[in-house]
Design a protein around this motif. Structure first.
Motif, PDB file in Angstrom:
ATOM      1  N   PHE A  34      43.524  36.147  18.150  1.00 16.75           N
ATOM      2  CA  PHE A  34      44.465  36.809  18.873  1.00 16.75           C
ATOM      3  C   PHE A  34      44.767  37.015  19.832  1.00 16.75           C
ATOM      4  O   PHE A  34      43.490  36.008  20.991  1.00 16.75           O
ATOM      5  N   GLN A  35      45.472  37.483  21.224  1.00 17.43           N
ATOM      6  CA  GLN A  35      44.884  37.807  22.566  1.00 17.43           C
ATOM      7  C   GLN A  35      45.431  38.667  23.011  1.00 17.43           C
ATOM      8  O   GLN A  35      46.907  39.313  23.177  1.00 17.43           O
ATOM      9  N   ASP A  36      44.455  39.592  23.182  1.00 17.26           N
ATOM     10  CA  ASP A  36      44.960  40.592  24.172  1.00 17.26           C
ATOM     11  C   ASP A  36      44.995  40.377  25.297  1.00 17.26           C
ATOM     12  O   ASP A  36      43.645  40.524  26.493  1.00 17.26           O
ATOM     13  N   PHE A  37      45.747  40.975  26.604  1.00 15.73           N
ATOM     14  CA  PHE A  37      45.782  40.217  27.631  1.00 15.73           C
ATOM     15  C   PHE A  37      45.680  41.862  28.216  1.00 15.73           C
ATOM     16  O   PHE A  37      46.229  42.653  28.117  1.00 15.73           O
ATOM     17  N   SER A  38      44.812  41.823  29.871  1.00 15.14           N
ATOM     18  CA  SER A  38      44.953  42.464  30.512  1.00 15.14           C
ATOM     19  C   SER A  38      45.080  42.561  32.065  1.00 15.14           C
ATOM     20  O   SER A  38      45.613  43.273  32.699  1.00 15.14           O
ATOM     21  N   TYR A  39      45.706  40.942  32.378  1.00 10.22           N
ATOM     22  CA  TYR A  39      46.462  40.966  33.040  1.00 10.22           C
ATOM     23  C   TYR A  39      47.402  39.222  33.104  1.00 10.22           C
ATOM     24  O   TYR A  39      46.333  38.024  32.331  1.00 10.22           O
ATOM     25  N   ALA A  40      48.407  39.142  33.627  1.00 12.07           N
ATOM     26  CA  ALA A  40      48.885  37.455  33.453  1.00 12.07           C
ATOM     27  C   ALA A  40      50.759  37.461  34.060  1.00 12.07           C
ATOM     28  O   ALA A  40      51.402  38.306  33.969  1.00 12.07           O
ATOM     29  N   ASP A  41      50.009  37.550  35.293  1.00  9.66           N
ATOM     30  CA  ASP A  41      51.290  37.437  36.693  1.00  9.66           C
ATOM     31  C   ASP A  41      51.286  36.829  37.883  1.00  9.66           C
ATOM     32  O   ASP A  41      49.580  35.524  37.517  1.00  9.66           O
ATOM     33  N   VAL A  42      51.248  36.219  38.484  1.00  9.50           N
ATOM     34  CA  VAL A  42      51.381  35.992  39.531  1.00  9.50           C
ATOM     35  C   VAL A  42      50.153  36.599  40.569  1.00  9.50           C
ATOM     36  O   VAL A  42      49.723  37.575  40.500  1.00  9.50           O
ATOM     37  N   PHE A  43      49.592  35.723  41.034  1.00 15.84           N
ATOM     38  CA  PHE A  43      49.151  35.521  42.533  1.00 15.84           C
ATOM     39  C   PHE A  43      48.845  34.792  43.847  1.00 15.84           C
ATOM     40  O   PHE A  43      48.922  33.263  43.271  1.00 15.84           O
ATOM     41  N   GLY A  44      49.007  35.364  44.615  1.00 16.47           N
ATOM     42  CA  GLY A  44      48.390  34.799  45.731  1.00 16.47           C
ATOM     43  C   GLY A  44      50.165  34.057  46.379  1.00 16.47           C
ATOM     44  O   GLY A  44      51.473  34.346  45.418  1.00 16.47           O
ATOM     45  N   ASP A  45      50.109  33.009  47.113  1.00 14.15           N
ATOM     46  CA  ASP A  45      51.495  31.874  47.073  1.00 14.15           C
ATOM     47  C   ASP A  45      52.124  31.423  45.833  1.00 14.15           C
ATOM     48  O   ASP A  45      53.286  31.240  45.919  1.00 14.15           O
ATOM     49  N   GLY A  90      50.059  31.026  42.545  1.00 15.36           N
ATOM     50  CA  GLY A  90      49.138  30.782  41.560  1.00 15.36           C
ATOM     51  C   GLY A  90      49.368  32.080  40.574  1.00 15.36           C
ATOM     52  O   GLY A  90      50.781  32.559  40.909  1.00 15.36           O
ATOM     53  N   PHE A  91      48.574  32.056  39.761  1.00 13.12           N
ATOM     54  CA  PHE A  91      49.344  32.088  38.675  1.00 13.12           C
ATOM     55  C   PHE A  91      48.021  32.589  37.598  1.00 13.12           C
ATOM     56  O   PHE A  91      46.949  31.817  37.268  1.00 13.12           O
ATOM     57  N   LEU A  92      47.629  33.703  37.291  1.00 12.44           N
ATOM     58  CA  LEU A  92      46.376  34.061  36.814  1.00 12.44           C
ATOM     59  C   LEU A  92      46.274  34.475  34.818  1.00 12.44           C
ATOM     60  O   LEU A  92      47.412  35.983  34.727  1.00 12.44           O
TER      61      LEU A  92
END
Length: 139
Positions: free
Chosen positions: A58-69, A71-73
């Motif tokens: 499984f994948q339980d995401f706590s964060y999946a979004d853009v960071f900085g100019d 980047g993606f995290l």
């Protein structure tokens, strides 16, 4: 989307597909704590990521979004063969907006080593296997 707004399917990561997997630069690179060396080229990166996703229960995401100019995290919990796994993925985009450089951190160490050995098995018979631990490798 907050964790309380996620459906069970989203929480398990079953509906999540990383946008960057289909938007890799031709000369994309992938490095990871579970890897030896750097995988180079869109096809190598895509293949490794696809095989890795097959291992996750499984994948339980706590964060999946853009960071900085540029980047993606992604930060998520998972498990492999019942062993807990925490994962952090950083994606750096190039000027064209393509995923250029990826780095993946798996922890704890025992789960990381299991992941690496299983990836070696999944990549057996290909040059990609050299990036991962074989059963007779010493960690």
């Amino acid at each position: 989307m907050t964790s309380t707004e996620r459906s069970d399917t989203d929480r398990q990561g079953l509906s999540y597909y990383p946008w960057w997997l289909d938007n890799l630069a031709d000369d994309a690179t992938l490095e990871g704590a579970a890897m030896n060396g750097t995988a180079r080229g869109a096809e190598a990166v895509r293949t490794i990521v696809a095989k890795a996703r097959e291992l996750y229960e499984f994948q339980d995401f706590s964060y999946a979004d853009v960071f900085g100019d540029n980047g993606f995290l992604e930060i998520y919990d998972s498990s492999i063969q019942g062993e807990p796994l925490k994962v952090v993925v950083t994606v750096t985009r190039n000027a064209a907006g393509q995923a250029q450089d990826l780095a993946v951190l798996h922890r704890p160490r025992n789960s990381l080593l299991l992941f690496s050995r299983l990836m070696h098995e999944k990549c057996a018979g290909t040059p990609l296997a050299a990036h991962f631990l074989s059963d007779d490798s010493k960690a």
